[in-house]
Design a protein around this motif. Structure first.
Motif, PDB file in Angstrom:
ATOM      1  N   TRP A 279      37.264  31.624  40.897  1.00 51.35           N
ATOM      2  CA  TRP A 279      36.114  32.508  41.079  1.00 51.35           C
ATOM      3  C   TRP A 279      34.830  31.690  41.246  1.00 51.35           C
ATOM      4  CZ3 TRP A 279      35.473  37.257  37.306  1.00 51.35           C
ATOM      5  CH2 TRP A 279      34.618  38.207  37.897  1.00 51.35           C
ATOM      6  N   LYS A 284      35.473  34.266  44.785  1.00 51.26           N
ATOM      7  CA  LYS A 284      36.489  35.306  44.675  1.00 51.26           C
ATOM      8  C   LYS A 284      37.510  34.889  43.609  1.00 51.26           C
ATOM      9  CE  LYS A 284      34.964  37.751  48.195  1.00 51.26           C
ATOM     10  NZ  LYS A 284      34.394  39.117  48.020  1.00 51.26           N
ATOM     11  N   ALA A 285      37.948  35.852  42.810  1.00 49.58           N
ATOM     12  CA  ALA A 285      38.982  35.574  41.806  1.00 49.58           C
ATOM     13  C   ALA A 285      40.347  35.682  42.481  1.00 49.58           C
ATOM     14  CB  ALA A 285      38.864  36.558  40.651  1.00 49.58           C
ATOM     15  N   THR A 290      45.441  32.762  39.868  1.00 46.34           N
ATOM     16  CA  THR A 290      45.555  33.327  38.522  1.00 46.34           C
ATOM     17  C   THR A 290      47.002  33.346  38.054  1.00 46.34           C
ATOM     18  OG1 THR A 290      43.629  34.738  38.942  1.00 46.34           O
ATOM     19  CG2 THR A 290      45.040  35.328  37.080  1.00 46.34           C
TER      20      THR A 290
END
Length: 448
Positions: A279, A284-285, A290
């Motif tokens: 992020w 942007k995540a 993730t």
């Protein structure tokens, strides 16, 4: 009346002598054996179900035209690997005749029925088999979307017979690192070994068509289903409690709970760190990062789950989450195509997880487990870190070099990679004759 009752009890004690001593109950040894057997069987089931996690993870991370192939070859290679592990792999790790580098004996393993203490040998075989098959599946991450099915067949046999068992013997089976190198559940034995083989395959197979441009820049080849990928990660997370906590090999005084505790907090830290670093870096995540951070936390804590305090488990997970993000970028700049990110998640982070013991292992937990020494922070000594380092180098180098040689031999015999036309069509159709999503692919073809 009393006389009749006593007569009846006496008769039953003659006919069913065990009932006469039922009040004594089973011995504590028998109870321990039963509980340990149940726990290890459950742990085996959890680790075996991790293959379902890998199926969803790898299928979701690759393209639709290869979905059936990715899923199906996983089941087949686990079946084949099981037979090879039974025939020779288990014997090379724990055979009766053992030296510093390998064991012999116990080939075509035939376990005795039951056990007098501990747990049955058959349960040990099942548990160790599940670990070996995870390492094999990790190795196949480097083959994704471009290797021939025949290569999967041959490498399953050779890896399960000659690569994984040797390193497992070194560290767990009485070899030259046993009792010195701290690798509780396999950051090196399982994860780095599989990743080193994946690196050899990735280098020999070369990148997928369209991955890199002539100027060296990389193109994103997105997987077709992030929901599958996320579900795969969740299944792996659940299965990992069999992986780590199961490695206590006993119910005992509940130490398995502590191992599960350090496992889950390290994993949470890995997921959070990876999401935030992506992020912050891109605005942007990123979902893929993730998910890989979650797996990175799991891989990193695998070696140290029984050796470190809770705060250290969180630090190990946080560093793993950041490290996996940087590693993914590094391999892309090196023009190494790693579709499943096996090299980053299992290789680079597997190294970190193993080395972390040499830094964070606490004296009390080291004494409890009975392997090695306390880490640098507690002892002020580099001794354990040095053991962890040369163990990683030796194990990683062996797995890579032997896998590379074996793949070169396979290349000379049958070749490694499908043709350009087969790769473009997809391995579902070219290797199996049917698409994993036949209706969807038909619509795509008609629209095209």
């Amino acid at each position: 009346m009393l006389k009749k009752v006593l007569t009846a009890v006496g008769a039953m004690s003659v006919l069913f002598p065990t009932l006469a001593f039922a009040s004594e109950g089973p011995s504590s040894t028998m109870l321990d054996m039963g509980l340990n057997t149940i726990w290890l069987m459950l742990s085996f089931i959890l680790v075996l179900l991790m293959q379902g996690g890998f199926i969803l993870l790898e299928t979701g991370s690759t393209r639709m035209k290869n979905a059936g192939h990715v899923a199906g070859k996983t089941i087949f290679t686990v079946g084949l690997g099981t037979l090879v592990f039974w025939a020779v792999g288990y014997g090379f790790i724990w055979g009766e005749n053992s030296n510093a580098f390998f064991a012999t004996g116990s080939f075509f393993f035939s376990p005795p029925i039951g056990a007098e203490e501990g747990y049955p040998a058959s349960i040990d075989f099942l548990f160790q088999l599940a670990f070996a098959m995870i390492s094999l599946t990790i190795a196949f991450g480097g083959f994704a979307e471009r290797a021939k099915l025949s290569v999967y067949v041959l490498f399953s046999i050779l890896f399960t017979a000659l690569v994984y068992p040797i390193i497992a013997h070194w560290i767990w089976g009485g070899g030259w690192l046993t009792g010195h190198k701290q690798d509780f559940a396999g950051s090196t034995v399982v994860h780095l070994t599989g990743a080193a083989a994946a690196l050899a395959a990735t280098m020999l197979l070369k990148p997928r068509i369209g991955k890199f441009n002539k100027d060296g820049t990389a193109n994103e080849i997105h997987g077709h289903n992030q929901v599958f990928t996320a579900l795969g990660v969740l299944l792996l997370w659940v299965g990992w409690f069999g992986f780590n906590a199961g490695s206590t090999l006993s119910v005992g005084d509940g130490f398995l709970g502590y191992v599960g505790f350090t496992t889950i907090i390290a994993t949470g830290a890995g997921a959070v760190a990876a999401m935030f670093i992506s992020w912050l870096s891109t605005g942007k995540a990123d979902i893929t990062t993730t998910l890989n951070g979650t797996l990175a936390g799991l891989v990193a804590i695998t070696a140290s789950c029984a050796f470190v305090d809770p705060w250290a488990a969180v630090v190990i997970g946080l560093i793993a989450g950041v490290l996996v993000y940087g590693s993914m970028k590094m391999f892309e700049k090196l023009k190494i195509d790693d579709p499943i990110y096996a090299l980053s998640v299992h290789g680079v982070v597997g190294i970190w997880g193993t080395l972390s013991n040499g830094i964070f292992a606490s004296p009390a937990l080291v004494e409890r487990v009975g392997i090695g020494e306390a880490g640098l922070i507690y002892s002020g000594s580099f001794n354990q870190l040095w053991v962890q380092l040369y163990g990683v180098v030796a194990s990683g180098a062996f797995a890579f070099i032997v896998s590379y040689i074996l793949l070169l031999i396979i290349k000379a015999i049958v070749g490694l990679r499908v043709t350009e036309e087969q790769e473009i069509v997809g391995l579902d159709l070219s290797e199996h004759g049917v698409y994993g999503y036949p209706e969807q692919m038909k619509k795509t073809s008609l629209n095209g």
